[in-house]
Design a protein around this motif. Structure first.
Motif, PDB file in Angstrom:
ATOM      1  N   THR A  57       0.820  -1.209   0.000  1.00 24.79           N
ATOM      2  CA  THR A  57       0.000   0.000   0.000  1.00 24.79           C
ATOM      3  C   THR A  57       0.853   1.258   0.000  1.00 24.79           C
ATOM      4  OG1 THR A  57      -1.737  -1.192   1.189  1.00 24.79           O
ATOM      5  CG2 THR A  57      -1.846   1.210   1.232  1.00 24.79           C
ATOM      6  N   LEU A  58       2.010   1.195   0.659  1.00 25.53           N
ATOM      7  CA  LEU A  58       2.858   2.375   0.767  1.00 25.53           C
ATOM      8  C   LEU A  58       3.386   2.800  -0.595  1.00 25.53           C
ATOM      9  CD1 LEU A  58       4.878   1.533   4.003  1.00 25.53           C
ATOM     10  CD2 LEU A  58       2.984   3.156   3.742  1.00 25.53           C
ATOM     11  N   GLY A  59       3.382   4.109  -0.815  1.00 22.68           N
ATOM     12  CA  GLY A  59       3.843   4.668  -2.076  1.00 22.68           C
ATOM     13  C   GLY A  59       2.781   4.682  -3.155  1.00 22.68           C
ATOM     14  N   ARG A  60       1.576   4.245  -2.824  1.00 19.04           N
ATOM     15  CA  ARG A  60       0.487   4.190  -3.799  1.00 19.04           C
ATOM     16  C   ARG A  60      -0.503   5.317  -3.551  1.00 19.04           C
ATOM     17  NH1 ARG A  60      -0.042  -1.395  -5.512  1.00 19.04           N
ATOM     18  NH2 ARG A  60      -1.913  -0.777  -6.654  1.00 19.04           N
ATOM     19  N   SER A  61      -1.170   5.741  -4.608  1.00 15.77           N
ATOM     20  CA  SER A  61      -2.334   6.596  -4.462  1.00 15.77           C
ATOM     21  C   SER A  61      -3.494   5.689  -4.054  1.00 15.77           C
ATOM     22  CB  SER A  61      -2.661   7.308  -5.771  1.00 15.77           C
ATOM     23  OG  SER A  61      -1.654   8.235  -6.093  1.00 15.77           O
ATOM     24  N   VAL A  62      -4.183   6.065  -2.985  1.00 21.92           N
ATOM     25  CA  VAL A  62      -5.240   5.205  -2.466  1.00 21.92           C
ATOM     26  C   VAL A  62      -6.472   6.023  -2.114  1.00 21.92           C
ATOM     27  CG1 VAL A  62      -3.517   3.634  -1.482  1.00 21.92           C
ATOM     28  CG2 VAL A  62      -4.540   5.397  -0.037  1.00 21.92           C
ATOM     29  N   ARG A  63      -7.569   5.319  -2.004  1.00 20.10           N
ATOM     30  CA  ARG A  63      -8.797   5.897  -1.464  1.00 20.10           C
ATOM     31  C   ARG A  63      -9.133   5.154  -0.186  1.00 20.10           C
ATOM     32  NH1 ARG A  63     -11.950   5.014  -5.408  1.00 20.10           N
ATOM     33  NH2 ARG A  63     -13.084   3.185  -4.664  1.00 20.10           N
ATOM     34  N   ALA A  64      -9.226   5.893   0.916  1.00 23.62           N
ATOM     35  CA  ALA A  64      -9.596   5.311   2.200  1.00 23.62           C
ATOM     36  C   ALA A  64     -11.087   5.528   2.413  1.00 23.62           C
ATOM     37  CB  ALA A  64      -8.794   5.946   3.319  1.00 23.62           C
ATOM     38  N   GLU A  65     -11.841   4.435   2.451  1.00 19.67           N
ATOM     39  CA  GLU A  65     -13.277   4.501   2.703  1.00 19.67           C
ATOM     40  C   GLU A  65     -13.478   4.291   4.194  1.00 19.67           C
ATOM     41  OE1 GLU A  65     -14.693   1.454   0.098  1.00 19.67           O
ATOM     42  OE2 GLU A  65     -14.401   2.671  -1.722  1.00 19.67           O
ATOM     43  N   LEU A  66     -13.833   5.368   4.885  1.00 17.49           N
ATOM     44  CA  LEU A  66     -13.842   5.391   6.341  1.00 17.49           C
ATOM     45  C   LEU A  66     -15.206   5.027   6.909  1.00 17.49           C
ATOM     46  CD1 LEU A  66     -11.857   8.729   6.819  1.00 17.49           C
ATOM     47  CD2 LEU A  66     -10.962   6.402   6.578  1.00 17.49           C
ATOM     48  N   PRO A  67     -15.236   4.569   8.169  1.00 15.82           N
ATOM     49  CA  PRO A  67     -16.516   4.332   8.833  1.00 15.82           C
ATOM     50  C   PRO A  67     -17.368   5.600   8.823  1.00 15.82           C
ATOM     51  CG  PRO A  67     -14.726   3.404  10.121  1.00 15.82           C
ATOM     52  CD  PRO A  67     -14.088   4.204   9.026  1.00 15.82           C
TER      53      PRO A  67
ATOM     54  N   GLY B 167     -19.126   6.452   6.116  1.00 11.67           N
ATOM     55  CA  GLY B 167     -19.411   6.790   4.730  1.00 11.67           C
ATOM     56  C   GLY B 167     -18.532   7.859   4.123  1.00 11.67           C
ATOM     57  N   THR B 168     -17.563   8.388   4.869  1.00 13.09           N
ATOM     58  CA  THR B 168     -16.653   9.391   4.303  1.00 13.09           C
ATOM     59  C   THR B 168     -15.460   8.702   3.659  1.00 13.09           C
ATOM     60  OG1 THR B 168     -15.456   9.635   6.389  1.00 13.09           O
ATOM     61  CG2 THR B 168     -17.342  11.099   6.008  1.00 13.09           C
ATOM     62  N   GLU B 169     -14.702   9.458   2.861  1.00 13.95           N
ATOM     63  CA  GLU B 169     -13.524   8.901   2.228  1.00 13.95           C
ATOM     64  C   GLU B 169     -12.439   9.955   2.118  1.00 13.95           C
ATOM     65  OE1 GLU B 169     -15.101   7.529  -1.536  1.00 13.95           O
ATOM     66  OE2 GLU B 169     -14.327   9.312  -2.551  1.00 13.95           O
ATOM     67  N   VAL B 170     -11.209   9.478   2.025  1.00 12.49           N
ATOM     68  CA  VAL B 170     -10.043  10.354   1.904  1.00 12.49           C
ATOM     69  C   VAL B 170      -9.183   9.836   0.763  1.00 12.49           C
ATOM     70  CG1 VAL B 170      -7.981  11.274   3.026  1.00 12.49           C
ATOM     71  CG2 VAL B 170     -10.056  10.884   4.368  1.00 12.49           C
ATOM     72  N   LEU B 171      -8.750  10.736  -0.110  1.00 13.16           N
ATOM     73  CA  LEU B 171      -7.835  10.396  -1.187  1.00 13.16           C
ATOM     74  C   LEU B 171      -6.447  10.922  -0.840  1.00 13.16           C
ATOM     75  CD1 LEU B 171      -9.960  11.332  -4.324  1.00 13.16           C
ATOM     76  CD2 LEU B 171      -9.451   9.033  -3.498  1.00 13.16           C
ATOM     77  N   GLY B 172      -5.426  10.147  -1.146  1.00 17.11           N
ATOM     78  CA  GLY B 172      -4.075  10.619  -0.891  1.00 17.11           C
ATOM     79  C   GLY B 172      -3.050   9.550  -1.198  1.00 17.11           C
TER      80      GLY B 172
ATOM     81  N   LEU C 266      -2.280   3.829   8.985  1.00 15.82           N
ATOM     82  CA  LEU C 266      -1.795   4.220   7.660  1.00 15.82           C
ATOM     83  C   LEU C 266      -1.860   5.737   7.552  1.00 15.82           C
ATOM     84  CD1 LEU C 266      -0.932   3.250   4.781  1.00 15.82           C
ATOM     85  CD2 LEU C 266      -3.364   3.372   4.186  1.00 15.82           C
ATOM     86  N   VAL C 267      -0.762   6.367   7.169  1.00 13.94           N
ATOM     87  CA  VAL C 267      -0.706   7.824   7.055  1.00 13.94           C
ATOM     88  C   VAL C 267      -0.827   8.201   5.585  1.00 13.94           C
ATOM     89  CG1 VAL C 267       0.642   9.911   7.498  1.00 13.94           C
ATOM     90  CG2 VAL C 267       0.743   7.980   9.105  1.00 13.94           C
ATOM     91  N   LEU C 268      -1.816   9.052   5.284  1.00 16.78           N
ATOM     92  CA  LEU C 268      -2.047   9.516   3.924  1.00 16.78           C
ATOM     93  C   LEU C 268      -1.639  10.967   3.785  1.00 16.78           C
ATOM     94  CD1 LEU C 268      -5.586   8.027   3.119  1.00 16.78           C
ATOM     95  CD2 LEU C 268      -3.331   6.982   2.802  1.00 16.78           C
ATOM     96  N   ALA C 269      -0.917  11.276   2.711  1.00 16.50           N
ATOM     97  CA  ALA C 269      -0.598  12.667   2.375  1.00 16.50           C
ATOM     98  C   ALA C 269      -1.625  13.124   1.349  1.00 16.50           C
ATOM     99  CB  ALA C 269       0.816  12.765   1.814  1.00 16.50           C
ATOM    100  N   THR C 270      -2.478  14.055   1.744  1.00 14.98           N
ATOM    101  CA  THR C 270      -3.552  14.514   0.862  1.00 14.98           C
ATOM    102  C   THR C 270      -3.091  15.684   0.010  1.00 14.98           C
ATOM    103  OG1 THR C 270      -4.417  16.066   2.509  1.00 14.98           O
ATOM    104  CG2 THR C 270      -5.231  13.797   2.606  1.00 14.98           C
ATOM    105  N   ASP C 271      -3.901  16.022  -0.976  1.00 14.39           N
ATOM    106  CA  ASP C 271      -3.537  17.094  -1.907  1.00 14.39           C
ATOM    107  C   ASP C 271      -3.454  18.455  -1.230  1.00 14.39           C
ATOM    108  OD1 ASP C 271      -3.333  15.364  -4.010  1.00 14.39           O
ATOM    109  OD2 ASP C 271      -5.344  15.741  -4.786  1.00 14.39           O
ATOM    110  N   ASP C 272      -4.132  18.618  -0.089  1.00  8.47           N
ATOM    111  CA  ASP C 272      -4.085  19.913   0.585  1.00  8.47           C
ATOM    112  C   ASP C 272      -2.940  20.011   1.590  1.00  8.47           C
ATOM    113  OD1 ASP C 272      -5.044  18.202   2.485  1.00  8.47           O
ATOM    114  OD2 ASP C 272      -7.005  19.158   2.701  1.00  8.47           O
ATOM    115  N   GLY C 273      -2.004  19.061   1.514  1.00  7.81           N
ATOM    116  CA  GLY C 273      -0.810  19.151   2.343  1.00  7.81           C
ATOM    117  C   GLY C 273      -0.942  18.565   3.730  1.00  7.81           C
TER     118      GLY C 273
END
Length: 302
Positions: A249-259, A261-266, A277-284
Motif C-alpha cells: 500500500t505504501l507509495g500508492r495513491s489510495v482511497r480510504a473509505e472510512l466508517p 461513509g466518508t472517504e479520503v484520497l491521498g 496508515l498515514v495519507l498525504a492529501t492534496d491539501d498538504g
C-alpha cells in the motif's frame, strides 16, 4: 476435457471429496505444534463450521486458555471486515483462528492484525516459495502469472496482485481472536471475485496444507514472542520495519473509505507507531487512518 481427480468418501464426514484436497492430519499437527513451553496449547480441526472466529470467541468468553487453535476444513459463513461473509470449497484453503492474551500495553494491541500479516507472509515465502505483499490493514496479496491464460469469473484473466488471504482480529474474553483465511488450491473457475487469487494460481511450489499451516503457526509464534518480549514495541521488535518492507500500500495513491461513509484520497506515505496508515492529501495534510477499507488506485484514477 481435463481429467477430473478421483473421488473418495471421507470416513469422518461421510462426504465425497477429491483426492487432490486431502484432509488435514490433526494428530500430526498437534504433535508438531502443541508441546510444553510452546505458545500453542490446543489444536482442533473440525469438518465444517460457520466461522472459526465466532466459535473460538465463544470459547474465549468461557475462559479458554491462550494458545488455542481452531481449524475448519470448510467455512460456510467466514467473516471479514465490515461483517462481509465468504465461503470456499471444502479443503481448498486454510481457515483457522487463534486465541491470544497479550501481556503488553492495551494501546499496542492494534498491531496484532499487522503482526499476523507479517508472520503469514514470511511463512508463505519460505514454505510456498512465493512473494506475498501486505495490503493495509489485513489483506495478503500475491502475483499470478500474467500469461497464465486462465480466465477468472466472467472471463476476467488472472493477473497480478490478487488477494489470496485475509485477517480478522476481534476482542474476545480476556484477549484477541485472530482469524486467518488463505486460498490454497482454488482454481480460476472457483474464485469468488475477479480480484481474488490462490497459492496454486500464484505458482506455489507446494499446496500441501499441513506444512503450510505448521509454517504459519510457527511464524506467528515467533513474531508474537518477539513483540511480547519488547513489551509490544513495534520498533524494538522490528515488527514495524518488517511490515513497512512488505506493504504494497505504501507509495500508492489510495482511497480510504472510512466508517460513517466518508472517504479520503491521498498517497500512502507511512505506517505510524500505532499501526495506522498515514495519507498525504492534496491539501498538504498528513492524515492517519486507523480503520477503513483501502482501495489501491491506478495512476489514472489519481
Amino acid at each position: 476435457m481435463t481429467p477430473q481427480p478421483p473421488e473418495n468418501r471421507d470416513k469422518e464426514t461421510g462426504r465425497w471429496s477429491d483426492l487432490g484436497r486431502p484432509p488435514l492430519n490433526a494428530t500430526a499437527l498437534r504433535r508438531a505444534l502443541v508441546r510444553p513451553g510452546a505458545l500453542w496449547t490446543s489444536l482442533d480441526v473440525v469438518p465444517a463450521t460457520g466461522s472459526t472466529n465466532t466459535d473460538l470467541a465463544a470459547r474465549a468468553a468461557g475462559g479458554e486458555a491462550e494458545g488455542a487453535v481452531l481449524v475448519a476444513e470448510e467455512q460456510s459463513a467466514g467473516r471479514g471486515r465490515l461483517d462481509r461473509t465468504w465461503s470456499a470449497p471444502p479443503r481448498s484453503g486454510l481457515f483457522f483462528s487463534v486465541y491470544l492474551i497479550p501481556r503488553v500495553p492495551l494501546e499496542r494491541w492494534g498491531w496484532l492484525p499487522l503482526l499476523a500479516g507479517v508472520a503469514t507472509a514470511t511463512a508463505l515465502s519460505r514454505t510456498a516459495g512465493i512473494d506475498t505483499a501486505l495490503k493495509w490493514p489485513n489483506d495478503l496479496l500475491a502475483n499470478s502469472p500474467e500469461d497464465s491464460g486462465e480466465p477468472g469469473p466472467g472471463g476476467t484473466p488472472i493477473g497480478a496482485e490478487r488477494k489470496i488471504g485475509g485477517i480478522l482480529a476481534e476482542r474476545a474474553g480476556q484477549g484477541v481472536v485472530i482469524g486467518i483465511g488463505l486460498n490454497v488450491t482454488l482454481t480460476a473457475a472457483e474464485l469468488p471475485v475477479p480480484t481474488a487469487g490462490s497459492l496454486t494460481l500464484a505458482g506455489a511450489r507446494t499446496t500441501d496444507r499441513d506444512p503450510l499451516l505448521r509454517a504459519v503457526l510457527r511464524s506467528l509464534e515467533h513474531w508474537y514472542g518477539e513483540w511480547q518480549t519488547t513489551d509490544g514495541d513495534p520498533v524494538a521488535s522490528r515488527l514495524q520495519e518488517a511490515y513497512v518492507a512488505g506493504c504494497a500500500t505504501l507509495g500508492r495513491s489510495v482511497r480510504a473509505e472510512l466508517p460513517g461513509g466518508t472517504e479520503v484520497l491521498g498517497e500512502a506515505v507511512a505506517i505510524d507507531g500505532d499501526g495506522r496508515l498515514v495519507l498525504a492529501t492534496d491539501d498538504g495534510v498528513q492524515q492517519p487512518v486507523a480503520a477503513g477499507d483501502i482501495v489501491h488506485l491506478r495512476p489514472a484514477d489519481g
